[in-house]
Design a protein around this motif. Sequence first.
Motif, mmCIF file in Angstrom:
data_model
loop_
_atom_site.group_PDB
_atom_site.id
_atom_site.type_symbol
_atom_site.label_atom_id
_atom_site.label_comp_id
_atom_site.label_asym_id
_atom_site.label_seq_id
_atom_site.Cartn_x
_atom_site.Cartn_y
_atom_site.Cartn_z
ATOM 1 N N ARG A 196 -0.808 2.006 1.330
ATOM 2 C CA ARG A 196 -1.125 0.619 0.960
ATOM 3 C C ARG A 196 -2.205 0.573 -0.112
ATOM 4 N NH1 ARG A 196 -0.398 -0.284 6.642
ATOM 5 N NH2 ARG A 196 1.521 -1.495 6.982
ATOM 6 N N ARG A 197 -3.203 1.414 0.023
ATOM 7 C CA ARG A 197 -4.275 1.448 -0.969
ATOM 8 C C ARG A 197 -3.746 1.825 -2.349
ATOM 9 N NH1 ARG A 197 -8.758 4.727 2.687
ATOM 10 N NH2 ARG A 197 -9.550 2.906 3.853
ATOM 11 N N ARG A 198 -2.652 2.556 -2.390
ATOM 12 C CA ARG A 198 -2.094 3.007 -3.672
ATOM 13 C C ARG A 198 -0.936 2.137 -4.139
ATOM 14 N NH1 ARG A 198 -2.463 8.477 -0.606
ATOM 15 N NH2 ARG A 198 -4.735 8.626 -0.581
ATOM 16 N N GLY A 199 -0.755 0.974 -3.503
ATOM 17 C CA GLY A 199 0.186 -0.006 -4.016
ATOM 18 C C GLY A 199 1.584 0.041 -3.447
ATOM 19 N N PHE A 200 1.821 0.838 -2.392
ATOM 20 C CA PHE A 200 3.135 0.845 -1.764
ATOM 21 C C PHE A 200 3.321 -0.464 -0.990
ATOM 22 C CE2 PHE A 200 2.670 5.204 -2.823
ATOM 23 C CZ PHE A 200 3.907 5.810 -2.762
ATOM 24 N N SER A 201 4.484 -1.081 -1.136
ATOM 25 C CA SER A 201 4.774 -2.339 -0.444
ATOM 26 C C SER A 201 5.034 -2.080 1.035
ATOM 27 C CB SER A 201 5.996 -3.010 -1.057
ATOM 28 O OG SER A 201 7.170 -2.242 -0.804
ATOM 29 N N ASP A 202 4.920 -3.149 1.852
ATOM 30 C CA ASP A 202 5.227 -3.021 3.280
ATOM 31 C C ASP A 202 6.671 -2.580 3.493
ATOM 32 O OD1 ASP A 202 2.665 -3.748 3.959
ATOM 33 O OD2 ASP A 202 3.154 -5.846 4.350
ATOM 34 N N GLN A 203 7.574 -3.073 2.644
ATOM 35 C CA GLN A 203 8.977 -2.671 2.772
ATOM 36 C C GLN A 203 9.147 -1.181 2.510
ATOM 37 O OE1 GLN A 203 11.683 -4.807 0.237
ATOM 38 N NE2 GLN A 203 13.431 -3.491 0.729
ATOM 39 N N LYS A 204 8.483 -0.693 1.478
ATOM 40 C CA LYS A 204 8.603 0.735 1.157
ATOM 41 C C LYS A 204 8.002 1.591 2.275
ATOM 42 C CE LYS A 204 10.147 2.108 -1.938
ATOM 43 N NZ LYS A 204 11.540 2.574 -2.139
ATOM 44 N N ILE A 205 6.874 1.153 2.834
ATOM 45 C CA ILE A 205 6.262 1.892 3.936
ATOM 46 C C ILE A 205 7.188 1.909 5.146
ATOM 47 C CG2 ILE A 205 4.353 1.828 5.597
ATOM 48 C CD1 ILE A 205 2.586 0.844 3.244
ATOM 49 N N SER A 206 7.866 0.787 5.423
ATOM 50 C CA SER A 206 8.824 0.740 6.534
ATOM 51 C C SER A 206 9.977 1.708 6.308
ATOM 52 C CB SER A 206 9.349 -0.681 6.711
ATOM 53 O OG SER A 206 8.322 -1.550 7.135
ATOM 54 N N GLU A 207 10.432 1.823 5.078
ATOM 55 C CA GLU A 207 11.514 2.761 4.761
ATOM 56 C C GLU A 207 11.068 4.205 5.023
ATOM 57 O OE1 GLU A 207 12.624 2.048 0.731
ATOM 58 O OE2 GLU A 207 13.368 0.015 1.123
ATOM 59 N N ILE A 208 9.845 4.521 4.633
ATOM 60 C CA ILE A 208 9.335 5.873 4.865
ATOM 61 C C ILE A 208 9.185 6.131 6.358
ATOM 62 C CG2 ILE A 208 7.383 7.425 4.468
ATOM 63 C CD1 ILE A 208 6.947 5.925 1.782
ATOM 64 N N GLN A 209 8.719 5.123 7.114
ATOM 65 C CA GLN A 209 8.611 5.282 8.568
ATOM 66 C C GLN A 209 9.975 5.545 9.197
ATOM 67 O OE1 GLN A 209 6.604 1.552 9.339
ATOM 68 N NE2 GLN A 209 4.681 2.592 9.832
ATOM 69 N N GLN A 210 10.994 4.827 8.764
ATOM 70 C CA GLN A 210 12.326 5.041 9.311
ATOM 71 C C GLN A 210 12.839 6.439 8.985
ATOM 72 O OE1 GLN A 210 14.025 3.563 11.442
ATOM 73 N NE2 GLN A 210 15.986 4.628 11.253
ATOM 74 N N LEU A 211 12.541 6.890 7.786
ATOM 75 C CA LEU A 211 12.945 8.243 7.378
ATOM 76 C C LEU A 211 12.360 9.282 8.336
ATOM 77 C CD1 LEU A 211 12.747 9.486 3.708
ATOM 78 C CD2 LEU A 211 11.959 10.906 5.579
#
Length: 266
Positions: A196-211
């Motif tokens: 988040r500090r580096r500008g990743f969106s919540d959607q992108k973070i959710s995608e990485i979590q699912q991965l």
Amino acid sequence: MNQPLAYIHPEAKIAQNVVVEPFTTIDKDVEIGEGTWIGPNVTIMSGARIGRNCKIFPGAVISATPQDLKFAGEKTTVHIGDNTVIRECVTVNRGTVDRLRTVVGANCLLMAYVHIAHDCIIGDNCILANTVQVAGHVEIGDYAIVGGSSAVHQFVRVGQHAMISGGSLIRKDVPPFVKAGREPLTYSGINSIGLRRRGFSDQKISEIQQLYRLLFLSGLNNAAALDQIELELSPSPERDEVVNFIRNSGRGVIKGYSRNGNGISE
């Protein structure tokens, strides 16, 4: 401004506005970029290539010969990127015939007593906390953070944006975007705060979590999990980075967390 008590070899290439403090030694075949500050009692040996606006604190030794018995005196280098800070008593050894260079990227912070061995490649914006010890041929991706007093085994790879707990023994590859801790070193979730500090969106973070749920929590082996990831998740730079990292792992990757404490996913 060069202090008269510093020794600078006449063949060293030092930019005009570099500051070199007393009792520092700079050997021949050294290049130092504009705006860099070299503190007192620093030793910079042949083969160093230091960028602009760096800060190198007392006791650091840059571009010493490798601690590798196979080293036969070949001409090799150390490259330090712009704006990197190297704190007290850090050692960065130059490369061997394997890669011919050791690299520390731009905007890095190497805290006191860090050791970077021969042929390592450290990306940009990395932080290695106090007394981190990095063996030869290690690769650490951009924005990775390694906690203090950790030891990194030779040939290990640490992915970009990874965060590793202090005191860790890093024997296996650590994939991108994750947090890792415990002993043996295991997956502890993704580095969501850092992302988040580096500008990743919540959607992108959710995608990485699912991965990583598919990789570490599904009960599948790595090969099957990667196939499932490619089937279920749309292509993206982050997905492809993780998939390629794990498929190209030479030492194998860390395991998922388990309740029985053995580092094997249940």
